[in-house]
Design an enzyme around this catalytic site. Structure first.
Site, PDB file in Angstrom:
ATOM      1  N   TYR A   1       0.994  -1.038  -0.282  1.00  0.00           N
ATOM      2  CA  TYR A   1      -0.092   0.050   0.052  1.00  0.00           C
ATOM      3  C   TYR A   1       1.062   1.463  -0.028  1.00  0.00           C
ATOM      4  O   TYR A   1       0.520   2.609   0.117  1.00  0.00           O
ATOM      5  CB  TYR A   1      -1.270  -0.020   0.818  1.00  0.00           C
ATOM      6  CG  TYR A   1      -2.168  -1.160   1.190  1.00  0.00           C
ATOM      7  CD1 TYR A   1      -2.418  -2.297  -0.162  1.00  0.00           C
ATOM      8  CD2 TYR A   1      -2.599  -1.531   2.624  1.00  0.00           C
ATOM      9  CE1 TYR A   1      -3.208  -3.267   0.068  1.00  0.00           C
ATOM     10  CE2 TYR A   1      -3.358  -2.821   2.369  1.00  0.00           C
ATOM     11  CZ  TYR A   1      -3.643  -3.021   1.388  1.00  0.00           C
ATOM     12  OH  TYR A   1      -4.167  -4.204   1.643  1.00  0.00           O
TER      13      TYR A   1
ATOM     14  N   HIS B   1       0.350 -11.022   1.892  1.00  0.00           N
ATOM     15  CA  HIS B   1      -1.019 -10.903   1.130  1.00  0.00           C
ATOM     16  C   HIS B   1      -1.763 -11.298   0.281  1.00  0.00           C
ATOM     17  O   HIS B   1      -2.789 -11.497   0.246  1.00  0.00           O
ATOM     18  CB  HIS B   1       0.278  -9.517   0.366  1.00  0.00           C
ATOM     19  CG  HIS B   1      -1.281  -8.426   0.674  1.00  0.00           C
ATOM     20  ND1 HIS B   1      -1.364  -7.048   0.158  1.00  0.00           N
ATOM     21  CD2 HIS B   1      -2.021  -9.026  -0.214  1.00  0.00           C
ATOM     22  CE1 HIS B   1      -2.113  -6.403   0.053  1.00  0.00           C
ATOM     23  NE2 HIS B   1      -2.631  -7.606  -0.278  1.00  0.00           N
TER      24      HIS B   1
HETATM   25  N1  NAI Z   1      -5.741  -8.125   1.086  1.00  0.00           N
HETATM   26  C1  NAI Z   1      -6.436  -7.768   0.328  1.00  0.00           C
HETATM   27  O1  NAI Z   1      -6.225  -8.408  -1.061  1.00  0.00           O
HETATM   28  C2  NAI Z   1      -7.365  -6.819   0.670  1.00  0.00           C
HETATM   29  C3  NAI Z   1      -7.259  -5.969   1.137  1.00  0.00           C
HETATM   30  N2  NAI Z   1      -8.150  -4.729   1.769  1.00  0.00           N
HETATM   31  C4  NAI Z   1      -8.617  -4.012   2.211  1.00  0.00           C
HETATM   32  O2  NAI Z   1      -9.464  -3.870   3.064  1.00  0.00           O
HETATM   33  C5  NAI Z   1     -10.158  -2.120   2.274  1.00  0.00           C
HETATM   34  C6  NAI Z   1     -11.588  -2.407   2.466  1.00  0.00           C
HETATM   35  O3  NAI Z   1     -11.956  -2.561   1.416  1.00  0.00           O
HETATM   36  P1  NAI Z   1     -12.377  -2.003   0.410  1.00  0.00           P
HETATM   37  O4  NAI Z   1     -13.241  -3.118  -0.715  1.00  0.00           O
HETATM   38  O5  NAI Z   1     -11.969  -0.411  -0.098  1.00  0.00           O
HETATM   39  O6  NAI Z   1     -13.790  -1.561   2.073  1.00  0.00           O
HETATM   40  P2  NAI Z   1     -15.446  -1.474   1.535  1.00  0.00           P
HETATM   41  O7  NAI Z   1     -15.968  -2.998   0.461  1.00  0.00           O
HETATM   42  O8  NAI Z   1     -16.342  -0.990   2.690  1.00  0.00           O
HETATM   43  O9  NAI Z   1     -15.263  -0.141   0.480  1.00  0.00           O
HETATM   44  C7  NAI Z   1     -15.092   0.513   1.231  1.00  0.00           C
HETATM   45  C8  NAI Z   1     -15.715   1.540   0.081  1.00  0.00           C
HETATM   46  O10 NAI Z   1     -17.369   1.827  -0.015  1.00  0.00           O
HETATM   47  C9  NAI Z   1     -18.007   3.264  -0.247  1.00  0.00           C
HETATM   48  N3  NAI Z   1     -19.062   3.344   0.529  1.00  0.00           N
HETATM   49  C10 NAI Z   1     -18.818   2.768   1.654  1.00  0.00           C
HETATM   50  N4  NAI Z   1     -20.256   3.233   1.870  1.00  0.00           N
HETATM   51  C11 NAI Z   1     -21.217   3.257   0.880  1.00  0.00           C
HETATM   52  C12 NAI Z   1     -22.140   3.285   0.195  1.00  0.00           C
HETATM   53  N5  NAI Z   1     -23.074   3.452   0.428  1.00  0.00           N
HETATM   54  N6  NAI Z   1     -22.921   3.723  -1.260  1.00  0.00           N
HETATM   55  C13 NAI Z   1     -21.614   3.802  -1.913  1.00  0.00           C
HETATM   56  N7  NAI Z   1     -20.333   4.094  -1.442  1.00  0.00           N
HETATM   57  C14 NAI Z   1     -20.158   3.289  -0.204  1.00  0.00           C
HETATM   58  C15 NAI Z   1     -16.898   3.937   0.320  1.00  0.00           C
HETATM   59  O11 NAI Z   1     -16.490   5.648   0.245  1.00  0.00           O
HETATM   60  C16 NAI Z   1     -15.161   3.505   0.036  1.00  0.00           C
HETATM   61  O12 NAI Z   1     -14.903   3.908  -0.618  1.00  0.00           O
HETATM   62  C17 NAI Z   1      -8.538  -1.992   1.916  1.00  0.00           C
HETATM   63  O13 NAI Z   1      -8.502  -0.606   2.827  1.00  0.00           O
HETATM   64  C18 NAI Z   1      -7.629  -3.126   2.335  1.00  0.00           C
HETATM   65  O14 NAI Z   1      -7.302  -2.486   3.851  1.00  0.00           O
HETATM   66  C19 NAI Z   1      -9.167  -4.613   0.046  1.00  0.00           C
HETATM   67  C20 NAI Z   1      -8.505  -5.202  -0.696  1.00  0.00           C
HETATM   68  C21 NAI Z   1      -7.844  -6.671  -1.038  1.00  0.00           C
HETATM   69  O1  LIG Z   2      -4.683  -5.565  -1.005  1.00  0.00           O
HETATM   70  C1  LIG Z   2      -5.218  -5.179  -1.667  1.00  0.00           C
HETATM   71  C2  LIG Z   2      -5.023  -5.043  -2.413  1.00  0.00           C
HETATM   72  C3  LIG Z   2      -4.033  -4.785  -3.399  1.00  0.00           C
HETATM   73  C4  LIG Z   2      -2.871  -5.481  -3.763  1.00  0.00           C
HETATM   74  N1  LIG Z   2      -2.156  -4.646  -4.627  1.00  0.00           N
HETATM   75  C5  LIG Z   2      -2.432  -2.956  -3.757  1.00  0.00           C
HETATM   76  C6  LIG Z   2      -1.667  -2.202  -4.119  1.00  0.00           C
HETATM   77  C7  LIG Z   2      -1.774  -0.917  -3.504  1.00  0.00           C
HETATM   78  C8  LIG Z   2      -3.447  -1.125  -3.305  1.00  0.00           C
HETATM   79  C9  LIG Z   2      -4.373  -1.650  -2.985  1.00  0.00           C
HETATM   80  C10 LIG Z   2      -3.683  -3.511  -2.897  1.00  0.00           C
END
Ligand code: NAI
Ligand SMILES: O=CCc1c[nH]c2ccccc12
Length: 295
Positions: A65, A120
């Site tokens: 990130y 990850h």
């Molecule tokens: N381990 C991995 O590979 C991954 C980990 N993550 C982690 O999970 C965290 C959260 O992931 P997200 O998918 O972004 O979470 P999420 O599914 O909670 O979505 C968050 C987004 O939804 C928006 N939102 C909230 N309520 C809404 C509504 N009623 N209508 C429209 N938009 C709305 C928010 O403003 C934000 O932009 C990331 O920041 C990261 O830390 C995310 C993706 C991959």
């Molecule tokens: O973890 C969430 C998805 C992801 C994988 N690689 C990156 C790099 C930068 C932001 C999000 C992610």
């Protein structure tokens, strides 16, 4: 996963490696991630400090990130003692040596330990990186023994990959962080988690009302929003928690952060949890890592 009936009014779930993990996390990976910049991202610091100030104690970071320094500054400037926070980071780019990767992450975070360290994703070329999943896990176990991570786990692992770890592990993963929402329930994987004491952490919990909308759940979510006087966002975060998963969400807006934290104060009736589950199976939607999963 934890038994649904046990989640009432809990603000954390127990972890198999000891201690507990807060049920809602603030993520630094989607809205907040920093790409290709070396200067500090002041907006990430401001948003993360706001998140901590209003009550988030669980912070979900990662090497890729690009904002571990910002996360560290936010923690220090928040004034909240480190012992009251639950900090996760993850290794991916530097998977050739998780131990070295964690040394760098801890320096950036300015902390002596993380509460949870995750691989990850299992998507790397083992020849190119010079390390197998099994060997990477054995390094994770050393990290745990050193006390530099209070718990260790994985993210985006499927059952075959979890089995590769299980075959060599002295310490099983405490957590698998996966994309998890009503349109991606991965029931076999979640059942495997439950059987092996692995906690599910859900990223993308809001997909049905963000990238996965419109969909078959739209009417039910509207109805439940009225029934509980809670927003659609809160209904979906609570669904993930009531299914036994930690909900990882994010926003730069303070009112959305508060909205997310408020999910600790209510619980869905079991028939509503089940209705969301059942209707959710009518649609399948994966948003993240779509090129890597074979399903
Ligand atoms: N381990 C991995 O590979 C991954 C980990 N993550 C982690 O999970 C965290 C959260 O992931 P997200 O998918 O972004 O979470 P999420 O599914 O909670 O979505 C968050 C987004 O939804 C928006 N939102 C909230 N309520 C809404 C509504 N009623 N209508 C429209 N938009 C709305 C928010 O403003 C934000 O932009 C990331 O920041 C990261 O830390 C995310 C993706 C991959
Ligand atoms: O973890 C969430 C998805 C992801 C994988 N690689 C990156 C790099 C930068 C932001 C999000 C992610």
């Amino acid at each position: 996963m934890s038994d649904i009936s046990e989640t009432k009014s809990l603000s954390s779930f127990p972890l198999s490696h000891g201690g507990s993990i807060p049920i809602v996390a603030y993520g630094l990976g989607t809205a907040n991630y920093k790409s290709g910049r070396s200067d500090l991202d002041k907006a990430v610091i401001a948003d993360t400090k706001t998140a901590i100030k209003i009550g988030f104690t669980h912070l979900d970071g990662a090497e890729v990130y690009g904002n571990e320094e910002e996360l560290g500054i936010s923690i220090r400037e928040s004034g909240i003692p480190r012992s009251q926070l639950f900090v996760t980071t993850k290794v991916h780019k530097s998977i050739s040596s998780p131990k070295n990767a964690l040394t760098t992450s801890l320096e950036k975070l300015g902390t002596e330990y993380v509460n949870l360290y995750l691989i990850h994703a299992p998507f790397w070329d083992e020849k190119e990186k010079g390390i197998t999943i099994e060997a990477a896990w054995q390094e994770m176990e050393e990290i745990y023994r050193e006390g530099r991570a209070k718990a260790i786990g994985v993210s985006n692992f499927s059952i075959p990959e979890l089995k590769r770890i299980a075959d060599v592990a002295k310490i099983q993963p405490a957590v698998n962080q996966i994309e998890y929402h009503p349109y991606l329930q991965s029931p076999e994987l979640v059942a495997y988690h439950r059987q092996h004491g692995i906690l599910t952490a859900a990223y993308g919990p809001l997909v049905p009302i963000t990238k996965g909308a419109p969909g078959p759940l739209d009417d039910l979510i509207t109805n439940l929003s009225e029934k509980y006087s809670k927003s659609p966002t809160q209904i979906l975060l609570r669904w993930a928690i009531d299914m036994g998963a930690v909900a990882i969400t994010t926003s730069s807006k303070e009112w959305r952060m508060k909205e997310a934290l408020e999910v600790s104060s209510f619980k869905l009736d079991s028939e509503d949890v089940e209705n969301i589950r059942k209707i959710g199976t009518q649609k399948q939607r994966r948003v993240f890592w779509t090129k890597n999963f074979k399903d």
